[in-house]
Design a protein around this motif. Structure first.
Motif, PDB file in Angstrom:
ATOM      1  N   THR A   1      49.715  60.411  77.871  1.00  0.00           N
ATOM      2  CA  THR A   1      50.523  61.355  77.099  1.00  0.00           C
ATOM      3  C   THR A   1      49.697  61.951  75.974  1.00  0.00           C
ATOM      4  N   ILE A   2      49.842  63.250  75.799  1.00  0.00           N
ATOM      5  CA  ILE A   2      49.225  63.954  74.676  1.00  0.00           C
ATOM      6  C   ILE A   2      50.328  64.291  73.684  1.00  0.00           C
ATOM      7  N   THR A   3      50.146  63.925  72.432  1.00  0.00           N
ATOM      8  CA  THR A   3      51.140  64.210  71.406  1.00  0.00           C
ATOM      9  C   THR A   3      50.586  65.219  70.400  1.00  0.00           C
ATOM     10  N   TYR A   4      51.497  65.993  69.826  1.00  0.00           N
ATOM     11  CA  TYR A   4      51.109  66.982  68.823  1.00  0.00           C
ATOM     12  C   TYR A   4      51.396  66.403  67.444  1.00  0.00           C
ATOM     13  N   GLU A   5      50.383  66.388  66.591  1.00  0.00           N
ATOM     14  CA  GLU A   5      50.537  65.892  65.221  1.00  0.00           C
ATOM     15  C   GLU A   5      49.904  66.908  64.283  1.00  0.00           C
ATOM     16  N   GLU A   6      50.778  67.632  63.561  1.00  0.00           N
ATOM     17  CA  GLU A   6      50.258  68.675  62.667  1.00  0.00           C
ATOM     18  C   GLU A   6      49.575  68.075  61.450  1.00  0.00           C
ATOM     19  N   GLU A   7      50.183  67.064  60.854  1.00  0.00           N
ATOM     20  CA  GLU A   7      49.567  66.375  59.708  1.00  0.00           C
ATOM     21  C   GLU A   7      49.203  64.966  60.172  1.00  0.00           C
ATOM     22  N   ASN A   8      48.005  64.861  60.700  1.00  0.00           N
ATOM     23  CA  ASN A   8      47.623  63.596  61.321  1.00  0.00           C
ATOM     24  C   ASN A   8      46.785  62.745  60.381  1.00  0.00           C
ATOM     25  N   THR A   9      46.799  61.469  60.701  1.00  0.00           N
ATOM     26  CA  THR A   9      45.965  60.512  59.958  1.00  0.00           C
ATOM     27  C   THR A   9      44.949  59.868  60.895  1.00  0.00           C
ATOM     28  N   ASN A  10      44.812  60.436  62.084  1.00  0.00           N
ATOM     29  CA  ASN A  10      43.931  59.849  63.086  1.00  0.00           C
ATOM     30  C   ASN A  10      42.635  60.621  63.253  1.00  0.00           C
ATOM     31  N   SER A  11      42.411  61.613  62.375  1.00  0.00           N
ATOM     32  CA  SER A  11      41.180  62.388  62.466  1.00  0.00           C
ATOM     33  C   SER A  11      40.793  62.899  61.085  1.00  0.00           C
ATOM     34  N   TYR A  12      39.516  63.075  60.891  1.00  0.00           N
ATOM     35  CA  TYR A  12      39.038  63.615  59.624  1.00  0.00           C
ATOM     36  C   TYR A  12      39.177  65.132  59.568  1.00  0.00           C
ATOM     37  N   SER A  13      39.400  65.767  60.729  1.00  0.00           N
ATOM     38  CA  SER A  13      39.478  67.224  60.784  1.00  0.00           C
ATOM     39  C   SER A  13      40.932  67.689  60.838  1.00  0.00           C
ATOM     40  N   GLU A  14      41.300  68.636  59.978  1.00  0.00           N
ATOM     41  CA  GLU A  14      42.647  69.185  59.979  1.00  0.00           C
ATOM     42  C   GLU A  14      42.919  70.039  61.224  1.00  0.00           C
ATOM     43  N   GLU A  15      41.852  70.481  61.886  1.00  0.00           N
ATOM     44  CA  GLU A  15      42.014  71.310  63.083  1.00  0.00           C
ATOM     45  C   GLU A  15      42.459  70.502  64.290  1.00  0.00           C
ATOM     46  N   ASP A  16      42.307  69.196  64.237  1.00  0.00           N
ATOM     47  CA  ASP A  16      42.739  68.345  65.332  1.00  0.00           C
ATOM     48  C   ASP A  16      44.256  68.153  65.267  1.00  0.00           C
ATOM     49  N   THR A  17      44.944  68.604  66.287  1.00  0.00           N
ATOM     50  CA  THR A  17      46.407  68.488  66.320  1.00  0.00           C
ATOM     51  C   THR A  17      46.924  67.785  67.567  1.00  0.00           C
ATOM     52  N   TYR A  18      46.073  67.629  68.573  1.00  0.00           N
ATOM     53  CA  TYR A  18      46.485  66.959  69.805  1.00  0.00           C
ATOM     54  C   TYR A  18      45.751  65.632  69.943  1.00  0.00           C
ATOM     55  N   PHE A  19      46.540  64.566  70.269  1.00  0.00           N
ATOM     56  CA  PHE A  19      45.971  63.225  70.337  1.00  0.00           C
ATOM     57  C   PHE A  19      46.496  62.496  71.570  1.00  0.00           C
ATOM     58  N   THR A  20      45.714  61.529  72.013  1.00  0.00           N
ATOM     59  CA  THR A  20      46.153  60.651  73.087  1.00  0.00           C
ATOM     60  C   THR A  20      45.683  59.237  72.786  1.00  0.00           C
ATOM     61  N   GLU A  21      46.342  58.274  73.395  1.00  0.00           N
ATOM     62  CA  GLU A  21      45.989  56.876  73.132  1.00  0.00           C
ATOM     63  C   GLU A  21      44.882  56.434  74.079  1.00  0.00           C
ATOM     64  N   LYS A  22      43.863  55.799  73.529  1.00  0.00           N
ATOM     65  CA  LYS A  22      42.754  55.277  74.313  1.00  0.00           C
ATOM     66  C   LYS A  22      42.318  53.950  73.725  1.00  0.00           C
ATOM     67  N   ASN A  23      42.393  52.920  74.566  1.00  0.00           N
ATOM     68  CA  ASN A  23      42.024  51.558  74.133  1.00  0.00           C
ATOM     69  C   ASN A  23      42.806  51.139  72.895  1.00  0.00           C
ATOM     70  N   GLY A  24      44.100  51.498  72.875  1.00  0.00           N
ATOM     71  CA  GLY A  24      44.969  51.078  71.773  1.00  0.00           C
ATOM     72  C   GLY A  24      44.855  51.930  70.527  1.00  0.00           C
TER      73      GLY A  24
END
Length: 287
Positions: A193-216
């Motif tokens: 699953t790919i999730t959309y996160e506008e204000e994410n805490t999983n990346s240092y870049s604000e341009e990253d908005t799509y995330f998926t789970e890998k190895n937990g």
């Protein structure tokens, strides 16, 4: 003897001239009945039409109005395009002609005794039948008979806007615009699953908005790549139908248990009602 033959020949000649003059006068009288016209001969309110059918060269279609819209006569499960029906009916709301031929006695000369096409409309109050004959040799306009004793010429041939193939009347599926994607789920040969996160805490870049789970862990994906993929789904052209009873026939197409399916959950704006959640699923695709 010669004088007698000449006299007979003269009499015959005079008879021929008289007959020709008589025919010419009848022809001219007939011609005088053909008049230019800008008359509107039919004014049928589209909302009042309960059924419509047409036949050209022994090929025809028929539709009637049901509780929830238009239905195909031979199969009410067929998804009728309401806009196509409305467009056809709009031509009869003000059906005008260019010439009128009054007091017609011989419909055969216009090919209306055995018409090339017949259109039938039934309203809540009465029925209308339009017979389509041959084309005039002078200006290639169609002869029309509506059963009032006259024949008309029309510059706009009804056969041009009456659809002759059932496929042209189908309501095509439409892929919606994904205004705001919530997530994208892939199932089949690969499942994630790919999730959309506008204000994410999983990346240092604000341009990253799509995330998926890998190895937990949630890892960022290439935003442009995901956006391009979604655009590809949105722009899919669905034009050739295999069936319009897909729910009953999925197995025959190998889609009851697809190799791969993509499900997009998204938010969309519904006017003053604000945002709503939508869901679009495509089976058999590949990421």
């Amino acid at each position: 003897m010669k004088k007698s033959k000449r006299l007979i020949a003269l009499v015959v000649f005079l008879i021929v001239v008289c007959i020709a003059t008589f025919v010419l006068k009848k022809y001219e009288a007939k011609q005088e009945e053909i008049q230019n016209s800008d008359a509107v001969i039919l004014e049928i309110d589209a909302d009042s039409v309960e059924s419509i059918s047409w036949e050209f060269s022994e090929e025809g279609l028929g539709f009637h109005k049901g509780e929830d819209g238009w239905l195909y006569e031979q199969d009410e499960a067929f998804p009728v395009n309401e806009e196509t029906v409305a467009d056809i009916l709009s031509h009869f709301e003000s059906f005008g002609v260019s010439f009128i031929i009054e007091n017609v006695e011989d419909y055969g000369q216009y090919d209306l005794d055995d018409p090339e096409g017949v259109i039938t409309l039934t309203t809540t109050k009465q029925s209308y039948e339009l017979k389509l004959g041959d084309y005039s040799k002078m200006d290639e306009q169609r002869y029309i008979d509506i059963g009032d004793g006259n024949v008309y010429l029309v510059s706009e041939d009804p056969e041009e806007y009456m659809q002759t193939e059932l496929s042209s009347m189908i309501l095509h599926d439409e892929i919606p615009d994904f205004e705001q994607v919530v997530d994208i789920r892939y199932d089949g040969t690969e499942t994630y699953t790919i999730t959309y996160e506008e204000e994410n805490t999983n990346s240092y870049s604000e341009e990253d908005t799509y995330f998926t789970e890998k190895n937990g862990e949630m890892v960022p994906l290439d935003t442009d790549a995901v956006t391009n993929y979604l655009n590809t789904i949105e722009s899919l052209s669905l034009v050739n139908y295999a069936t319009y009873n897909a729910k009953e026939e999925l197995e025959s197409y190998g889609l009851d248990e697809p190799e791969f399916s993509v499900t997009v959950n998204y938010m969309y704006t519904d006017g003053a009602k604000g945002s709503k959640r939508g869901r679009s699923e495509r089976r058999g695709g590949y990421p």
